[in-house]
Design a protein around this motif. Sequence first.
Motif, PDB file in Angstrom:
ATOM      1  N   ASN A 242     -20.222  12.909  -0.841  1.00  0.00           N
ATOM      2  CA  ASN A 242     -18.890  13.440  -1.143  1.00  0.00           C
ATOM      3  C   ASN A 242     -18.657  13.558  -2.651  1.00  0.00           C
ATOM      4  N   SER A 243     -19.734  13.550  -3.448  1.00  0.00           N
ATOM      5  CA  SER A 243     -19.563  13.520  -4.901  1.00  0.00           C
ATOM      6  C   SER A 243     -20.356  14.633  -5.575  1.00  0.00           C
ATOM      7  N   LEU A 244     -19.876  14.996  -6.753  1.00  0.00           N
ATOM      8  CA  LEU A 244     -20.584  15.935  -7.620  1.00  0.00           C
ATOM      9  C   LEU A 244     -21.062  15.131  -8.828  1.00  0.00           C
ATOM     10  N   ILE A 245     -22.361  15.124  -9.020  1.00  0.00           N
ATOM     11  CA  ILE A 245     -22.947  14.366 -10.130  1.00  0.00           C
ATOM     12  C   ILE A 245     -23.348  15.347 -11.226  1.00  0.00           C
ATOM     13  N   VAL A 246     -22.810  15.158 -12.416  1.00  0.00           N
ATOM     14  CA  VAL A 246     -23.137  16.023 -13.543  1.00  0.00           C
ATOM     15  C   VAL A 246     -23.874  15.193 -14.587  1.00  0.00           C
ATOM     16  N   SER A 247     -24.976  15.752 -15.088  1.00  0.00           N
ATOM     17  CA  SER A 247     -25.799  15.072 -16.084  1.00  0.00           C
ATOM     18  C   SER A 247     -25.986  15.986 -17.289  1.00  0.00           C
ATOM     19  N   ILE A 248     -26.060  15.387 -18.475  1.00  0.00           N
ATOM     20  CA  ILE A 248     -26.272  16.156 -19.698  1.00  0.00           C
ATOM     21  C   ILE A 248     -27.416  15.540 -20.487  1.00  0.00           C
ATOM     22  N   LYS A 249     -28.214  16.421 -21.068  1.00  0.00           N
ATOM     23  CA  LYS A 249     -29.300  16.005 -21.953  1.00  0.00           C
ATOM     24  C   LYS A 249     -29.103  16.738 -23.281  1.00  0.00           C
ATOM     25  N   VAL A 250     -28.857  15.970 -24.326  1.00  0.00           N
ATOM     26  CA  VAL A 250     -28.640  16.547 -25.649  1.00  0.00           C
ATOM     27  C   VAL A 250     -29.874  16.272 -26.498  1.00  0.00           C
ATOM     28  N   GLU A 251     -30.474  17.339 -26.989  1.00  0.00           N
ATOM     29  CA  GLU A 251     -31.635  17.214 -27.867  1.00  0.00           C
ATOM     30  C   GLU A 251     -31.178  17.467 -29.299  1.00  0.00           C
ATOM     31  N   LEU A 252     -31.525  16.561 -30.205  1.00  0.00           N
ATOM     32  CA  LEU A 252     -31.075  16.724 -31.586  1.00  0.00           C
ATOM     33  C   LEU A 252     -32.055  16.113 -32.565  1.00  0.00           C
ATOM     34  N   ILE A 253     -31.839  16.442 -33.842  1.00  0.00           N
ATOM     35  CA  ILE A 253     -32.601  15.827 -34.922  1.00  0.00           C
ATOM     36  C   ILE A 253     -31.647  14.954 -35.711  1.00  0.00           C
ATOM     37  N   GLU A 254     -32.001  13.677 -35.836  1.00  0.00           N
ATOM     38  CA  GLU A 254     -31.135  12.742 -36.546  1.00  0.00           C
ATOM     39  C   GLU A 254     -31.964  11.750 -37.348  1.00  0.00           C
ATOM     40  N   ASN A 255     -31.275  11.068 -38.229  1.00  0.00           N
ATOM     41  CA  ASN A 255     -31.924  10.054 -39.060  1.00  0.00           C
ATOM     42  C   ASN A 255     -31.965   8.739 -38.286  1.00  0.00           C
ATOM     43  N   ILE A 256     -33.170   8.265 -37.956  1.00  0.00           N
ATOM     44  CA  ILE A 256     -33.298   7.028 -37.165  1.00  0.00           C
ATOM     45  C   ILE A 256     -33.707   5.842 -38.035  1.00  0.00           C
ATOM     46  N   ALA A 257     -33.671   6.017 -39.364  1.00  0.00           N
ATOM     47  CA  ALA A 257     -34.076   4.933 -40.266  1.00  0.00           C
ATOM     48  C   ALA A 257     -33.055   3.806 -40.253  1.00  0.00           C
ATOM     49  N   GLN A 258     -33.563   2.585 -40.147  1.00  0.00           N
ATOM     50  CA  GLN A 258     -32.715   1.390 -40.150  1.00  0.00           C
ATOM     51  C   GLN A 258     -33.430   0.290 -40.926  1.00  0.00           C
ATOM     52  N   LYS A 259     -32.735  -0.266 -41.902  1.00  0.00           N
ATOM     53  CA  LYS A 259     -33.359  -1.300 -42.723  1.00  0.00           C
ATOM     54  C   LYS A 259     -33.455  -2.624 -41.969  1.00  0.00           C
ATOM     55  N   LYS A 260     -34.471  -3.380 -42.349  1.00  0.00           N
ATOM     56  CA  LYS A 260     -34.666  -4.697 -41.757  1.00  0.00           C
ATOM     57  C   LYS A 260     -35.332  -5.587 -42.810  1.00  0.00           C
ATOM     58  N   TYR A 261     -34.717  -6.755 -43.068  1.00  0.00           N
ATOM     59  CA  TYR A 261     -35.300  -7.664 -44.046  1.00  0.00           C
ATOM     60  C   TYR A 261     -36.682  -8.136 -43.591  1.00  0.00           C
ATOM     61  N   ILE A 262     -37.551  -8.298 -44.565  1.00  0.00           N
ATOM     62  CA  ILE A 262     -38.928  -8.747 -44.274  1.00  0.00           C
ATOM     63  C   ILE A 262     -38.996 -10.268 -44.284  1.00  0.00           C
ATOM     64  N   ASN A 263     -39.581 -10.840 -43.213  1.00  0.00           N
ATOM     65  CA  ASN A 263     -39.936 -12.260 -43.199  1.00  0.00           C
ATOM     66  C   ASN A 263     -41.284 -12.354 -43.895  1.00  0.00           C
ATOM     67  N   GLU A 264     -41.265 -12.771 -45.159  1.00  0.00           N
ATOM     68  CA  GLU A 264     -42.435 -12.653 -46.016  1.00  0.00           C
ATOM     69  C   GLU A 264     -43.668 -13.319 -45.426  1.00  0.00           C
ATOM     70  N   ASN A 265     -43.517 -14.518 -44.900  1.00  0.00           N
ATOM     71  CA  ASN A 265     -44.673 -15.242 -44.368  1.00  0.00           C
ATOM     72  C   ASN A 265     -45.322 -14.509 -43.205  1.00  0.00           C
ATOM     73  N   ILE A 266     -44.473 -14.060 -42.262  1.00  0.00           N
ATOM     74  CA  ILE A 266     -44.998 -13.386 -41.070  1.00  0.00           C
ATOM     75  C   ILE A 266     -45.663 -12.073 -41.447  1.00  0.00           C
ATOM     76  N   GLU A 267     -44.986 -11.290 -42.318  1.00  0.00           N
ATOM     77  CA  GLU A 267     -45.511  -9.977 -42.682  1.00  0.00           C
ATOM     78  C   GLU A 267     -46.873 -10.101 -43.373  1.00  0.00           C
ATOM     79  N   ILE A 268     -46.992 -11.081 -44.309  1.00  0.00           N
ATOM     80  CA  ILE A 268     -48.248 -11.248 -45.043  1.00  0.00           C
ATOM     81  C   ILE A 268     -49.354 -11.730 -44.113  1.00  0.00           C
ATOM     82  N   GLU A 269     -49.011 -12.658 -43.191  1.00  0.00           N
ATOM     83  CA  GLU A 269     -49.997 -13.147 -42.229  1.00  0.00           C
ATOM     84  C   GLU A 269     -50.492 -12.010 -41.336  1.00  0.00           C
ATOM     85  N   ASN A 270     -49.550 -11.169 -40.872  1.00  0.00           N
ATOM     86  CA  ASN A 270     -49.919 -10.041 -40.030  1.00  0.00           C
ATOM     87  C   ASN A 270     -50.837  -9.087 -40.777  1.00  0.00           C
TER      88      ASN A 270
END
Length: 410
Positions: A373-401
């Motif tokens: 008894n329902s109408l299901i509507v779906s949308i798919k939006v394709e786009l170009i965006e900036n996905i960059a996100q900063k993250k502090y470095i855990n120096e010990n882990i990063e150097i060990e890796n």
Amino acid sequence: MLIIRLWNYIRGYVIIRIEGLTLERFINLATINNIYLWDIERLDYTTLEAKVSLKGFKQLKPIILKVGSRYRVISREGFPFLFTKLRKRKMLALGFILMIGVIFFLTSFVWTIDIYSPKGFDEKQLIEYLNREGVKIGIRKSTIDNEELKIDILKKFDDISYINLKFKGTKLIIDLKEREYYTDDHKWDKSKPTNIVASKKGVIEKVIAKNGKALVEKGDIVKSGQTLISGVIKNEEDKNILLVHSEGEVLARTYYYKTIKEPIVKEVEKETGEKYFSREIKIGEKSIHIKKDDIPFEHYREYIGDKDKSFYSIIPFDIIKHEYREIKKETVKQNIDSLKESLSVIITKEAMKDVKEDSKVLSKDITFERKDNSLIVSIKVELIENIAQKKYINENIEIENDDSEENKEE
């Protein structure tokens, strides 16, 4: 309209008064002969005033004689007549020329600086920086290199991603937009090293690494949290590791999905127009209902009105009005085509709420599915965006890796 008036003033025109019994014929003949009259004003039954160009005035004389009317020149306006007057009065002409020269000279300077910046941006810092660079009120416009100034400001202010400079008369307009690849609310400590990671899954389109080492390139598929620009830089000569505060943008092709389900046959509520009222006296946190009988409706909506202040100035209590409106429940079947149209608008608005302003929408695909008894509507939006996100470095882990990766290669 202003341009036309200015052009007529440059060419010169005369204001004439026509007197006669055949004014309509006079206007018709002028129109037929392509003589442009404007600001025509009918003074009385036999008299009108109008403006006409110098060329049109010469062509108009035979027509005036033809219709048996008389004319009189009220005034001569425009630059040609002004120039004639100035030739006779040399000092006035000199003053006029000097005035025009001064005006043109003054318009070559910046007398106002308007800054349009995002909320929270410290415009005072930008003004101080511009003053140090010599860009301030009174500077000649020709000495400002717009492109160079743009680059300098972008380098100086890391939280600005876009700048537009333009002149409007003697005004310098600076339009700024905030950099949006910082998704955290706090300010980043530039002395601490950071990686730039993906805020979501996507297909890389472009990497702009201003500081740090780019680990991905166009066409790569990345997942959320994956490092895109590394702040861990290894010197190949002496094997030393340098940790830096990464800066940059990463544009990626991403997708937004949303689904809405709406019943085709549903129960709706409609007001019948019947109402019931009660009042409540509220003293502090305590309240007393003046009239609180059983509400005579099976189904209703309650509306609480504004506080009645009629007695508040005398006694410190509030009188609150309660309104109950009877509603009747009905079962309705919605039109499928109308439902599809309305749901398309709703789901598009909902999907675009999550899209950043500086993102570029490539496509929007809306699909419908009828289930039970329902109408299901779906949308798919394709786009170009900036996905960059900063993250502090855990120096010990990063150097060990990094060391472990090197050992694997050996």
